[in-house]
Write an enzyme that holds these catalytic residues in place. Structure first.
Site, mmCIF file in Angstrom:
data_model
loop_
_atom_site.group_PDB
_atom_site.id
_atom_site.type_symbol
_atom_site.label_atom_id
_atom_site.label_comp_id
_atom_site.label_asym_id
_atom_site.label_seq_id
_atom_site.Cartn_x
_atom_site.Cartn_y
_atom_site.Cartn_z
ATOM 1 N N LEU A 88 58.374 -17.701 6.854
ATOM 2 C CA LEU A 88 59.402 -18.347 6.057
ATOM 3 C C LEU A 88 60.653 -19.252 6.820
ATOM 4 C CD1 LEU A 88 61.078 -18.040 3.455
ATOM 5 C CD2 LEU A 88 62.269 -16.020 4.693
ATOM 6 N N HIS A 89 60.540 -20.376 6.077
ATOM 7 C CA HIS A 89 61.150 -21.375 6.607
ATOM 8 C C HIS A 89 62.012 -22.191 5.581
ATOM 9 C CE1 HIS A 89 57.451 -23.262 6.468
ATOM 10 N NE2 HIS A 89 57.842 -24.542 6.281
ATOM 11 N N LEU A 90 63.430 -22.209 5.638
ATOM 12 C CA LEU A 90 64.215 -23.230 4.897
ATOM 13 C C LEU A 90 64.682 -24.325 5.418
ATOM 14 C CD1 LEU A 90 66.911 -21.942 2.555
ATOM 15 C CD2 LEU A 90 67.368 -23.560 4.204
#
Length: 138
Positions: free
Chosen positions: A96-98
């Site tokens: 997960l990466h924003l």
């Protein structure tokens, strides 16, 4: 799980220009930024997608995203930001990466076409330092 480059960054086994370093989250500059100052926010624990994010990390993750969005404006002089998360499809790293991408009116970014750029010598460190200095306090 196959080796995860973001887990390697979190562990200190891979280099990255750190912008935020907290007990549960880290943020660092994207190596191939859409615009210089493009930041990736990740949980320290390997989590594949947003639906997998534990409930206890939801608020800290969003608070960190807000702080990073403010930092690209205050630290880099951007007029705003583009904030996005891919889940599985178009997710180049299955952790997960924003994305927090600095934006300025007329910067040429259209839709979901993300041309990538490169940092010159010393530019990544300089952008990371400016962002760290501009991060609002929690």
């Amino acid at each position: 799980m196959t080796e995860c480059v973001f887990c390697a960054i979190v562990a200190g086994d891979a280099a990255a220009e750190m912008v935020l370093d907290e007990p549960d989250l880290v943020a660092f500059l994207d190596r191939r930024p859409v615009f210089k100052g493009h930041v990736l926010l990740v949980p320290r624990t390997h989590v594949a997608t947003l639906p997998d994010l534990p409930a206890g990390l939801r608020e800290p993750f969003l608070v960190a995203a807000q702080r990073l969005a403010a930092a690209v404006v205050d630290g880099l002089g951007a007029q705003g930001s583009f904030v996005a998360i891919n889940n599985t499809v178009s997710q180049s790293v299955p952790h997960l990466h924003l994305h927090v991408v600095p934006r300025t009116k007329g910067d040429g970014l259209r839709g979901f076409f993300w041309p990538r750029r490169k940092y010159g010598d010393g530019e990544a460190a300089e952008h990371a330092a400016r962002l760290r200095a501009a991060l609002p306090a929690v």
